[in-house]
Enzyme design. Structure first.
Site, mmCIF file in Angstrom:
data_model
loop_
_atom_site.group_PDB
_atom_site.id
_atom_site.type_symbol
_atom_site.label_atom_id
_atom_site.label_comp_id
_atom_site.label_asym_id
_atom_site.label_seq_id
_atom_site.Cartn_x
_atom_site.Cartn_y
_atom_site.Cartn_z
ATOM 1 N N SER A 189 0.861 -1.190 0.000
ATOM 2 C CA SER A 189 0.000 0.000 0.000
ATOM 3 C C SER A 189 0.894 1.235 0.000
ATOM 4 C CB SER A 189 -0.953 -0.039 1.201
ATOM 5 O OG SER A 189 -1.875 1.035 1.140
ATOM 6 N N THR A 190 0.800 2.097 1.010
ATOM 7 C CA THR A 190 1.572 3.340 1.038
ATOM 8 C C THR A 190 3.071 3.052 0.941
ATOM 9 O OG1 THR A 190 -0.108 4.220 2.534
ATOM 10 C CG2 THR A 190 1.913 5.498 2.280
ATOM 11 N N HIS A 241 -2.681 -1.167 -3.242
ATOM 12 C CA HIS A 241 -3.818 -0.265 -3.051
ATOM 13 C C HIS A 241 -3.617 0.967 -3.925
ATOM 14 C CE1 HIS A 241 -4.390 -2.087 1.245
ATOM 15 N NE2 HIS A 241 -4.870 -2.870 0.304
ATOM 16 N N MET A 256 -0.066 1.174 5.027
ATOM 17 C CA MET A 256 -0.874 1.484 6.199
ATOM 18 C C MET A 256 -1.861 0.364 6.481
ATOM 19 S SD MET A 256 -0.523 4.371 7.892
ATOM 20 C CE MET A 256 -2.169 4.755 8.490
ATOM 21 N N ASP A 304 -4.310 -4.861 6.153
ATOM 22 C CA ASP A 304 -4.733 -5.719 5.054
ATOM 23 C C ASP A 304 -3.612 -6.684 4.691
ATOM 24 O OD1 ASP A 304 -6.312 -6.743 3.002
ATOM 25 O OD2 ASP A 304 -5.669 -5.219 1.546
#
Length: 339
Positions: A161-162, A187, A279, A282
């Site tokens: 993600s991030t 993401h 973050m 997940d």
């Protein structure tokens, strides 16, 4: 202590709008405005902000060029905030590759849309303030044209993600053309995943595509899950295929890393699971299912994550067999796939 933000944008009306939005959050303080990069450079020296919001299109020096200078000379958390982020997928991906924590669209629309945009902007600034930013380094080394002998039925699943765009460039660029198939959930909004796959495909030896429903899962190919309305799974035993399943978000995400990992867990020891920077949590439950099924499971270590959220959650669940630096991750993945 409030997060100190410098707004860099050539539009006076947009600087004022961003100031109004950000200043409503008691945890964030706007400490200055800059109309272009040269003024911003001086304000960075004088004010030492915690986070910068940076426009992509500006006179004198565009935002991407300025971002590259920041990340080489004085790395700090940067949130790209531009009208281009909704349609300029290439610019967005380049900003993330250069080290921007995130890219969001400038607030616009009706009152409800403005409120949603404002909430996203403030939450993104808070994430950026907690992130770990490092100097921009040379592009990752490309892999050798061929690799060692890999186990025939292996599948690799990666979630991020991030900070994941930059991390995925590092990992995927190091994979040889004959590596086992790799399925990736990053993401990312739907408008960007196709461009992201195309950019990776241009810069990496291995073939990279945006996944489509029913695609065969083949050696020498990386499949990027499309953003939007579907989760990505692998189905089948002897003839594996991609399934894009339309359903509700899982843990707030669609596609979800957990959904991918749970599907790959059915392959047992014929799989490798990898959780990278991001973050939230997940992927933690799915990676644990993979480990319980006999798969090898790897997590990016805190020292090299932009945000040590997803890897931490997976590690604390007992889902991660080994934690590794980002630079060590490609060889660890390939080693787990060798005979």
């Amino acid at each position: 202590m409030a997060i100190r933000v410098l707004i860099v944008d050539d539009s006076p009306s947009m600087r004022a709008a961003l100031d109004r939005i950000i200043s409503r959050d008691p945890d964030i303080e706007v400490i200055g405005h800059a109309p272009e990069p040269h003024a911003a450079r001086q304000m960075i020296k004088e004010l030492n902000p915690d986070v910068i919001t940076l426009d992509i299109e500006m006179p004198g020096m565009d935002g991407l060029s300025f971002l590259e200078k920041i990340m080489r000379l004085r790395p700090m958390p940067v949130v790209m905030c531009s009208t281009l982020t909704a349609r300029g997928a290439d610019a967005t991906i380049e900003a993330l590759r250069l080290g921007a924590v995130d890219c969001i669209q400038k607030p616009s629309g009706n009152a409800q849309e403005m409120a949603q945009n404002a909430e996203l902007l403030c939450s993104t600034i808070k994430t950026a303030a907690r992130s770990t930013v490092r100097p921009l380094t040379a592009p990752p080394a490309r892999a050798a044209a061929t690799g060692a002998s890999f186990q025939r039925d292996m599948v690799v699943a990666i979630g991020s993600s991030t900070g994941g765009v930059e991390a995925l460039f590092t990992v995927i660029a190091a994979l040889p053309v004959d590596a086992p198939p790799v399925l990736v959930v990053q993401h990312m909004p739907a408008a960007f995943t196709g461009g992201f796959a195309a950019r990776l495909n241009r810069e990496c030896q291995i073939n990279v595509v945006e996944a489509r429903d029913g695609m065969p899962v083949e050696r020498g190919t990386v499949y990027i899950a499309p953003g939007g309305e579907s989760h990505m799974e692998v189905i089948g035993a002897s003839e594996r295929r991609i399934r894009l399943r339309r359903s509700d978000p899982v843990a707030g995400h669609r596609p979800s890393v957990d959904v991918l990992f749970h599907s790959v867990a059915k392959l047992g020891p014929a799989a490798v699971g990898v959780i990278l920077t991001g973050m939230g949590s997940d992927g933690a439950a799915g990676l644990l299912a993979m480990r319980h099924a006999g798969a090898r499971t790897l997590g990016q270590n805190e020292a090299t994550c932009v945000v040590y959220g997803m890897p931490r959650a997976a590690f604390e669940k007992g889902a991660v067999e080994r934690e590794l630096s980002l630079s060590a991750m490609p060889e660890a993945i390939l080693a787990a796939c060798r005979k």
